[in-house]
Design a protein around this motif. Structure first.
Motif, PDB file in Angstrom:
ATOM      1  N   LYS A  73       0.838  -1.198   0.000  1.00  0.00           N
ATOM      2  CA  LYS A  73       0.000   0.000   0.000  1.00  0.00           C
ATOM      3  C   LYS A  73       0.876   1.253   0.000  1.00  0.00           C
ATOM      4  O   LYS A  73       0.598   2.213  -0.727  1.00  0.00           O
ATOM      5  CB  LYS A  73      -0.927  -0.013   1.215  1.00  0.00           C
ATOM      6  CG  LYS A  73      -1.874   1.151   1.271  1.00  0.00           C
ATOM      7  CD  LYS A  73      -2.778   1.075   2.481  1.00  0.00           C
ATOM      8  CE  LYS A  73      -3.699   2.272   2.549  1.00  0.00           C
ATOM      9  NZ  LYS A  73      -4.541   2.241   3.742  1.00  0.00           N
ATOM     10  N   GLU A  75       3.895   1.506  -1.178  1.00  0.00           N
ATOM     11  CA  GLU A  75       4.507   1.622  -2.503  1.00  0.00           C
ATOM     12  C   GLU A  75       3.547   2.257  -3.494  1.00  0.00           C
ATOM     13  O   GLU A  75       3.955   3.090  -4.307  1.00  0.00           O
ATOM     14  CB  GLU A  75       4.936   0.243  -3.002  1.00  0.00           C
ATOM     15  CG  GLU A  75       6.151  -0.308  -2.314  1.00  0.00           C
ATOM     16  CD  GLU A  75       6.477  -1.724  -2.753  1.00  0.00           C
ATOM     17  OE1 GLU A  75       5.829  -2.231  -3.695  1.00  0.00           O
ATOM     18  OE2 GLU A  75       7.375  -2.325  -2.157  1.00  0.00           O
ATOM     19  N   LYS A  76       2.275   1.884  -3.434  1.00  0.00           N
ATOM     20  CA  LYS A  76       1.290   2.484  -4.335  1.00  0.00           C
ATOM     21  C   LYS A  76       1.145   3.982  -4.080  1.00  0.00           C
ATOM     22  O   LYS A  76       1.088   4.782  -5.009  1.00  0.00           O
ATOM     23  CB  LYS A  76      -0.072   1.801  -4.173  1.00  0.00           C
ATOM     24  CG  LYS A  76      -0.136   0.421  -4.755  1.00  0.00           C
ATOM     25  CD  LYS A  76      -1.514  -0.183  -4.554  1.00  0.00           C
ATOM     26  CE  LYS A  76      -1.571  -1.593  -5.084  1.00  0.00           C
ATOM     27  NZ  LYS A  76      -2.886  -2.212  -4.878  1.00  0.00           N
ATOM     28  N   VAL A  77       1.093   4.364  -2.792  1.00  0.00           N
ATOM     29  CA  VAL A  77       0.967   5.781  -2.444  1.00  0.00           C
ATOM     30  C   VAL A  77       2.199   6.545  -2.922  1.00  0.00           C
ATOM     31  O   VAL A  77       2.076   7.636  -3.502  1.00  0.00           O
ATOM     32  CB  VAL A  77       0.763   5.942  -0.920  1.00  0.00           C
ATOM     33  CG1 VAL A  77       0.890   7.392  -0.486  1.00  0.00           C
ATOM     34  CG2 VAL A  77      -0.589   5.386  -0.501  1.00  0.00           C
ATOM     35  N   ASN A  78       3.387   5.980  -2.719  1.00  0.00           N
ATOM     36  CA  ASN A  78       4.615   6.640  -3.161  1.00  0.00           C
ATOM     37  C   ASN A  78       4.656   6.773  -4.676  1.00  0.00           C
ATOM     38  O   ASN A  78       5.102   7.796  -5.204  1.00  0.00           O
ATOM     39  CB  ASN A  78       5.840   5.877  -2.668  1.00  0.00           C
ATOM     40  CG  ASN A  78       6.059   6.036  -1.183  1.00  0.00           C
ATOM     41  OD1 ASN A  78       5.510   6.943  -0.559  1.00  0.00           O
ATOM     42  ND2 ASN A  78       6.855   5.158  -0.610  1.00  0.00           N
ATOM     43  N   PHE A  79       4.201   5.752  -5.387  1.00  0.00           N
ATOM     44  CA  PHE A  79       4.192   5.804  -6.840  1.00  0.00           C
ATOM     45  C   PHE A  79       3.232   6.882  -7.346  1.00  0.00           C
ATOM     46  O   PHE A  79       3.575   7.654  -8.247  1.00  0.00           O
ATOM     47  CB  PHE A  79       3.808   4.435  -7.416  1.00  0.00           C
ATOM     48  CG  PHE A  79       3.788   4.390  -8.915  1.00  0.00           C
ATOM     49  CD1 PHE A  79       4.960   4.507  -9.624  1.00  0.00           C
ATOM     50  CD2 PHE A  79       2.593   4.242  -9.598  1.00  0.00           C
ATOM     51  CE1 PHE A  79       4.949   4.476 -11.009  1.00  0.00           C
ATOM     52  CE2 PHE A  79       2.571   4.209 -10.970  1.00  0.00           C
ATOM     53  CZ  PHE A  79       3.751   4.330 -11.688  1.00  0.00           C
ATOM     54  N   LEU A  80       2.038   6.955  -6.759  1.00  0.00           N
ATOM     55  CA  LEU A  80       1.082   7.994  -7.162  1.00  0.00           C
ATOM     56  C   LEU A  80       1.606   9.389  -6.847  1.00  0.00           C
ATOM     57  O   LEU A  80       1.445  10.324  -7.648  1.00  0.00           O
ATOM     58  CB  LEU A  80      -0.269   7.758  -6.493  1.00  0.00           C
ATOM     59  CG  LEU A  80      -1.065   6.550  -6.995  1.00  0.00           C
ATOM     60  CD1 LEU A  80      -2.322   6.369  -6.162  1.00  0.00           C
ATOM     61  CD2 LEU A  80      -1.416   6.724  -8.459  1.00  0.00           C
ATOM     62  N   LEU A  81       2.252   9.542  -5.711  1.00  0.00           N
ATOM     63  CA  LEU A  81       2.848  10.824  -5.348  1.00  0.00           C
ATOM     64  C   LEU A  81       3.957  11.200  -6.324  1.00  0.00           C
ATOM     65  O   LEU A  81       4.059  12.356  -6.750  1.00  0.00           O
ATOM     66  CB  LEU A  81       3.377  10.758  -3.917  1.00  0.00           C
ATOM     67  CG  LEU A  81       3.897  12.052  -3.318  1.00  0.00           C
ATOM     68  CD1 LEU A  81       2.784  13.086  -3.232  1.00  0.00           C
ATOM     69  CD2 LEU A  81       4.474  11.799  -1.941  1.00  0.00           C
ATOM     70  N   LEU A  83       4.205  10.226  -9.480  1.00  0.00           N
ATOM     71  CA  LEU A  83       3.574  10.608 -10.748  1.00  0.00           C
ATOM     72  C   LEU A  83       3.004  12.024 -10.684  1.00  0.00           C
ATOM     73  O   LEU A  83       3.165  12.816 -11.626  1.00  0.00           O
ATOM     74  CB  LEU A  83       2.470   9.620 -11.113  1.00  0.00           C
ATOM     75  CG  LEU A  83       2.912   8.249 -11.612  1.00  0.00           C
ATOM     76  CD1 LEU A  83       1.697   7.380 -11.892  1.00  0.00           C
ATOM     77  CD2 LEU A  83       3.762   8.380 -12.858  1.00  0.00           C
ATOM     78  N   LEU A  84       2.355  12.349  -9.602  1.00  0.00           N
ATOM     79  CA  LEU A  84       1.766  13.676  -9.442  1.00  0.00           C
ATOM     80  C   LEU A  84       2.832  14.765  -9.434  1.00  0.00           C
ATOM     81  O   LEU A  84       2.703  15.781 -10.141  1.00  0.00           O
ATOM     82  CB  LEU A  84       0.948  13.725  -8.144  1.00  0.00           C
ATOM     83  CG  LEU A  84       0.268  15.053  -7.835  1.00  0.00           C
ATOM     84  CD1 LEU A  84      -0.834  15.324  -8.846  1.00  0.00           C
ATOM     85  CD2 LEU A  84      -0.290  15.043  -6.430  1.00  0.00           C
ATOM     86  N   SER A  86       5.904  14.548 -10.615  1.00  0.00           N
ATOM     87  CA  SER A  86       6.561  14.570 -11.924  1.00  0.00           C
ATOM     88  C   SER A  86       5.724  15.354 -12.925  1.00  0.00           C
ATOM     89  O   SER A  86       6.252  16.169 -13.700  1.00  0.00           O
ATOM     90  CB  SER A  86       6.788  13.157 -12.444  1.00  0.00           C
ATOM     91  OG  SER A  86       7.610  12.451 -11.583  1.00  0.00           O
TER      92      SER A  86
END
Length: 132
Positions: A73, A75-81, A83-84, A86
């Motif tokens: 979970k 990792e998903k939050v970090n990935f979305l953050l 992307l945002l 970037s």
């Protein structure tokens, strides 16, 4: 005094029930068999528990699964953050190039390239409390 005597009688009855005491010691005391009857009823109710198979729970595996789910979970939050942020940086660069021209973008990149290491390294040391 009477409370201690009652506790002693109860202890003797329990000892008799588990066959740790001879009947002679219990016969010397005056008691009613209510507690002994309760113990026998309790034994009858708990008999099926001895016959049923024990449920084995691997606590270590449950904890590891929970930690794995929590990490996934995060990792998903970090990935979305990522992307945002970037997308935000990219659109800011595009807007700056459109407004001020490409020369401003090049100067901004040179400024960031020289100043960011001087800012990020001390900030990382401060926020990590020396754990680099």
């Amino acid at each position: 005094m009477k409370a201690k005597k009652n506790e002693k009688i109860q202890d003797l009855i329990i000892d008799k029930y588990y066959e740790e005491l001879e009947n002679e010691a219990l016969e010397k005391l005056d008691f009613n068999g209510a507690l002994l009857e309760k113990l026998k009823l309790l034994k009858n109710k708990l008999e099926p528990m001895n016959e049923s198979p024990l449920v084995k729970i691997d606590i270590q595996k449950v904890i590891e699964d929970g930690m794995r789910a929590k990490a996934k979970k995060q990792e998903k939050v970090n990935f979305l953050l990522f992307l945002l942020l970037s997308f935000l940086v990219f659109t800011t660069y595009v807007l700056l190039i459109n407004i001020n021209g490409f020369g401003f973008f090049v100067r901004l990149q040179i400024l960031f390239g020289t100043l960011m290491p001087w800012i990020l390294i001390p900030a990382a040391l401060i926020f990590s409390k020396g754990k680099v």
